[in-house]
Design a protein around this motif. Structure first.
Motif, PDB file in Angstrom:
ATOM      1  N   UNK A 106      -8.441  24.299   2.515  1.00 27.46           N
ATOM      2  CA  UNK A 106      -9.456  25.334   2.671  1.00 27.46           C
ATOM      3  C   UNK A 106      -9.116  26.320   3.788  1.00 27.46           C
ATOM      4  N   UNK A 107      -7.839  26.565   3.973  1.00 30.02           N
ATOM      5  CA  UNK A 107      -7.391  27.482   5.025  1.00 30.02           C
ATOM      6  C   UNK A 107      -7.584  28.938   4.589  1.00 30.02           C
ATOM      7  N   UNK A 108      -7.738  29.787   5.587  1.00 30.18           N
ATOM      8  CA  UNK A 108      -7.840  31.233   5.400  1.00 30.18           C
ATOM      9  C   UNK A 108      -6.534  31.832   5.910  1.00 30.18           C
ATOM     10  N   UNK A 109      -5.700  32.296   4.991  1.00 34.16           N
ATOM     11  CA  UNK A 109      -4.376  32.787   5.377  1.00 34.16           C
ATOM     12  C   UNK A 109      -4.446  33.939   6.372  1.00 34.16           C
ATOM     13  N   UNK A 110      -5.352  34.866   6.148  1.00 35.64           N
ATOM     14  CA  UNK A 110      -5.427  36.032   7.031  1.00 35.64           C
ATOM     15  C   UNK A 110      -5.850  35.623   8.439  1.00 35.64           C
ATOM     16  N   UNK A 111      -6.753  34.669   8.526  1.00 36.45           N
ATOM     17  CA  UNK A 111      -7.191  34.186   9.834  1.00 36.45           C
ATOM     18  C   UNK A 111      -6.054  33.437  10.546  1.00 36.45           C
ATOM     19  N   UNK A 112      -5.340  32.621   9.787  1.00 39.29           N
ATOM     20  CA  UNK A 112      -4.221  31.896  10.375  1.00 39.29           C
ATOM     21  C   UNK A 112      -3.138  32.836  10.884  1.00 39.29           C
ATOM     22  N   UNK A 113      -2.868  33.893  10.154  1.00 38.28           N
ATOM     23  CA  UNK A 113      -1.855  34.855  10.592  1.00 38.28           C
ATOM     24  C   UNK A 113      -2.181  35.404  11.976  1.00 38.28           C
ATOM     25  N   UNK A 114      -3.455  35.735  12.169  1.00 38.69           N
ATOM     26  CA  UNK A 114      -3.888  36.313  13.450  1.00 38.69           C
ATOM     27  C   UNK A 114      -3.867  35.268  14.551  1.00 38.69           C
TER      28      UNK A 114
ATOM     29  N   UNK B 228      -2.463  32.098  14.719  1.00 36.09           N
ATOM     30  CA  UNK B 228      -1.165  31.499  15.043  1.00 36.09           C
ATOM     31  C   UNK B 228      -0.339  32.458  15.877  1.00 36.09           C
ATOM     32  N   UNK B 229      -0.440  33.750  15.572  1.00 41.45           N
ATOM     33  CA  UNK B 229       0.289  34.756  16.347  1.00 41.45           C
ATOM     34  C   UNK B 229      -0.175  34.787  17.801  1.00 41.45           C
ATOM     35  N   UNK B 230      -1.466  34.591  18.030  1.00 37.77           N
ATOM     36  CA  UNK B 230      -1.981  34.584  19.401  1.00 37.77           C
ATOM     37  C   UNK B 230      -1.346  33.471  20.224  1.00 37.77           C
TER      38      UNK B 230
ATOM     39  N   UNK C 155       0.103  23.485  16.261  1.00 41.33           N
ATOM     40  CA  UNK C 155       0.998  24.646  16.254  1.00 41.33           C
ATOM     41  C   UNK C 155       1.495  24.930  17.668  1.00 41.33           C
ATOM     42  N   UNK C 156       0.570  24.942  18.636  1.00 41.53           N
ATOM     43  CA  UNK C 156       0.936  25.225  20.025  1.00 41.53           C
ATOM     44  C   UNK C 156       1.933  24.203  20.545  1.00 41.53           C
ATOM     45  N   UNK C 157       1.707  22.946  20.218  1.00 41.88           N
ATOM     46  CA  UNK C 157       2.589  21.876  20.695  1.00 41.88           C
ATOM     47  C   UNK C 157       3.998  22.021  20.116  1.00 41.88           C
ATOM     48  N   UNK C 158       4.077  22.067  18.791  1.00 40.94           N
ATOM     49  CA  UNK C 158       5.397  22.081  18.161  1.00 40.94           C
ATOM     50  C   UNK C 158       6.154  23.382  18.416  1.00 40.94           C
TER      51      UNK C 158
ATOM     52  N   UNK D 138       3.953  36.389   8.822  1.00 44.84           N
ATOM     53  CA  UNK D 138       3.369  37.313   9.792  1.00 44.84           C
ATOM     54  C   UNK D 138       4.393  37.555  10.892  1.00 44.84           C
ATOM     55  N   UNK D 139       4.181  38.612  11.649  1.00 48.35           N
ATOM     56  CA  UNK D 139       5.035  38.930  12.786  1.00 48.35           C
ATOM     57  C   UNK D 139       4.338  38.528  14.080  1.00 48.35           C
ATOM     58  N   UNK D 140       5.093  37.969  14.991  1.00 53.17           N
ATOM     59  CA  UNK D 140       4.582  37.634  16.324  1.00 53.17           C
ATOM     60  C   UNK D 140       5.747  37.669  17.296  1.00 53.17           C
ATOM     61  N   UNK D 141       5.558  38.328  18.416  1.00 50.98           N
ATOM     62  CA  UNK D 141       6.596  38.441  19.449  1.00 50.98           C
ATOM     63  C   UNK D 141       7.902  38.986  18.886  1.00 50.98           C
TER      64      UNK D 141
END
Length: 597
Positions: free
Chosen positions: A215-223, A225-227, A286-289, A199-202
């Motif tokens: 049981x992750x949702x890739x589309x949800x994670x893309x959004x 994690x980008x936030x 994710x935020x920490x690392x 995904x793209x972010x910044x």
């Protein structure tokens, strides 16, 4: 006099030396003939180092994890050849192999690495995948840390993907280049059949490599994690990467993370993604690392780079590097919308209480905890809680107090955010890390006040946090729910092992400490009531009063004994935090700047 001919000759010699150095070529090839037995085969080709001998070295630790791990213990079958002929090799140090190369133009080194330790900081190989934590796989010629290298990965049969932050070599499958060994050692490699999405972010492309299912949702994670990424980038004003790689290892139970220059390795539980707590826990990681892109990798203590891979690299500032990162993961979760203001202040109260309830926080300062990370943080024993504090947790509380002090001093116009951004830019400009004095000076410059007493109390001292005052600056009311209560407390932690309840720690000055209960005692009963689970929650204790004398029956070294133990009051606090609806305008200004929402 230094003549013209001599000067010309020196220029020629320098040019030749530079040319010779530029012709040094180092390449690796990693393959897997027995992944099920946890081995990698490494071939290292060295060209252009014409010496009587070459010392080849393996790092003893992994940057970001402050413990000597002795990676060379996994190396087997080290040998060297030139033009097909064996060269004499001598082990001259625990992590150094001396190759008597007799000025050979090219040297080939072969060795195997046994990799069977699951963590984000150590290599692990099995039949399903290979995780190559680079400091535990690759070696370097002594004196050539700044030399470039290439890595060619030959996946095992059925493995189809390689994920890494290294730059790919155009036209060569699974081949990558590193501009120097610091880059190589800071670039883990995942090989296998991992699930990859991006995904793209910044303005930066982010790749996520998921190993182990889940049981992750890739589309949800893309959004989502980008936030988080966009909030962090916004604080610093720029994202230093062209691309970034998340390597995520999903196990039945997993956790932890390790930062790298343009990648990270995360440990997760494969079934955590469908609960709010589990999902937010992953985003917090994710935020920490990801925040380490700035804080640690670029905004860093001066001791943390260039690295000495042979020895400990000491700094007294891990309370900033890790503690502030732990603090900011909460701020970024708030700003990205995954928790609300009430959640945030509750977390801050819990963080303060966690440190205040750590007995060792009254013994060891944050700066001392940072410096002693190499001998204490990763080597805890049964008495660690009585003698030490984590620079993560203590640093998180210092970050909170410092943030609020700055916002209060500037009437809500500045915060710790401004300090972090300014220090990032300073490190970028100076092309080096900061000293302790430089960081303190920036805090004082941004806030306009002295932080000498603050440092004396909280950074270099062990004074309890004045949390009511600091949180009060932002109109947050904090109450100790345990105030005025006399809660009976034995002062032990226990663990059930092979059906036995064993004491694992004894709190300093507690009833158990004073009356002689020891670690490794097997607790049989209390007042003749059998002990079967958590001791402190037993009705015989919770139903007693402070001052009551209990008979504790235990077995020590095979002998059963009775102890009389006089219950003492629990020293622990329990904080309840909430935003005052009647806060003043000044408090609201501090609150707004502090939270950044």
């Amino acid at each position: 006099m230094f003549g013209k001919k001599a000067a010309i000759g020196l220029v020629v010699l320098l040019a030749l030396g530079m040319t010779a150095k530029s012709e040094v070529k180092i390449g690796f090839e990693v393959s897997f003939t027995e992944p099920q037995a946890h081995y990698a085969e490494v071939e290292m080709n060295i060209a252009g180092i014409s010496k009587d001998f070459i010392d080849v070295k393996m790092p003893v630790w992994a940057p970001g994890s402050y413990l000597i791990r002795e990676f060379s213990k996994g190396v087997e079958g080290f040998k060297a050849t030139s033009a097909g002929k064996a060269l004499r090799v001598e082990k001259v140090r625990k992590n150094i192999w001396r190759i008597y190369s007799a000025k050979a133009a090219q040297v080939k080194v072969n060795y195997r690495v046994y990799a069977f330790e699951i963590s984000v900081r150590t290599a692990f190989i099995d039949a399903s995948h290979a995780f190559l934590s680079s400091t535990g796989i690759f070696m370097y010629p002594d004196g050539y840390l700044k030399s470039p290298s290439t890595v060619k990965v030959i996946p095992y049969s059925g493995w189809t993907k390689v994920s890494t932050g290294l730059e790919p070599v155009s036209g060569s499958a699974f081949t990558y280049r590193a501009s120097d060994f610091d880059i190589l050692f800071d670039s883990p490699i995942e090989v296998g059949t991992q699930d990859v999405f991006d995904f793209m972010a910044s303005g930066v492309k982010h790749e996520v490599a998921m190993y182990g299912g889940g049981n992750y949702d890739k589309e949800k994670l893309k959004v989502d994690m980008a936030k988080v990424i966009e909030q962090e980038t916004a604080m610093y004003g720029e994202n230093p990467n062209k691309h970034y790689t998340f390597i995520v290892h999903n196990y039945a139970t997993g956790g932890g993370g390790l930062e790298h220059l343009n990648s990270t390795v995360l440990g997760a539980s494969r079934n955590q993604y469908t609960t709010e707590r589990g999902y937010n826990g992953f985003l917090e990681l994710v935020a920490h690392e990801y925040h380490h892109l700035w804080n640690v990798k670029r905004l860093r203590p001066v001791a943390l780079g260039p690295f000495d891979y042979d020895n400990e690299n000491y700094t007294a500032n891990l309370w900033i590097a890790e503690g502030f990162t732990a603090y900011y993961e909460n701020k970024f979760m708030l700003r990205a919308g995954f928790i609300n203001s009430d959640n945030f202040v509750t977390r801050m109260g819990d963080a303060v209480a966690g440190v205040e309830n750590t007995i060792g926080a009254k013994v060891q300062s944050a700066s001392a905890a940072s410096y002693d990370a190499w001998i204490k943080q990763y080597r805890p024993n049964e008495n660690s809680g009585n003698t030490s504090v984590s620079y993560y947790t203590k640093g998180e509380v210092i970050g909170l107090l410092m943030d609020l002090e700055i916002a209060h001093a500037t009437k809500g116009t500045k915060s710790l955010d401004d300090v972090m951004k300014a220090m990032y830019l300073q490190c970028k400009t100076l092309k080096r890390g900061y000293t302790d004095a430089e960081f303190k000076a920036m805090v004082e410059k941004i806030s306009g006040i002295s932080f000498a007493t603050f440092y004396e109390k909280y950074v270099n001292g062990v004074q309890p946090a004045d949390y009511t005052t600091y949180l009060g600056y932002a109109g947050v009311q904090v109450n100790n729910a345990n105030a005025g209560k006399s809660i009976p407390y034995l002062g032990v932690a226990s663990k059930k092992t092979e059906g036995k309840i064993m004491i694992t720690s004894v709190a300093r000055n507690s009833a158990a400490w004073v009356d002689g209960i020891n670690v490794n005692d097997e607790i049989i009963s209390i007042n003749d009531v059998p002990v079967e689970a958590a001791i402190e929650r037993m009705p015989v204790i919770t139903g007693s009063k402070v001052g009551d004398v209990l008979k504790v029956t235990l077995k020590r070294d095979g002998t059963t004994r009775d102890f009389k133990v006089t219950l003492k009051a629990s020293p622990n606090i329990k904080l309840v935090s909430q935003i005052d609806p009647n806060a003043t305008d000044a408090q609201k200004a501090v609150l707004k700047r502090w939270m950044g929402i």
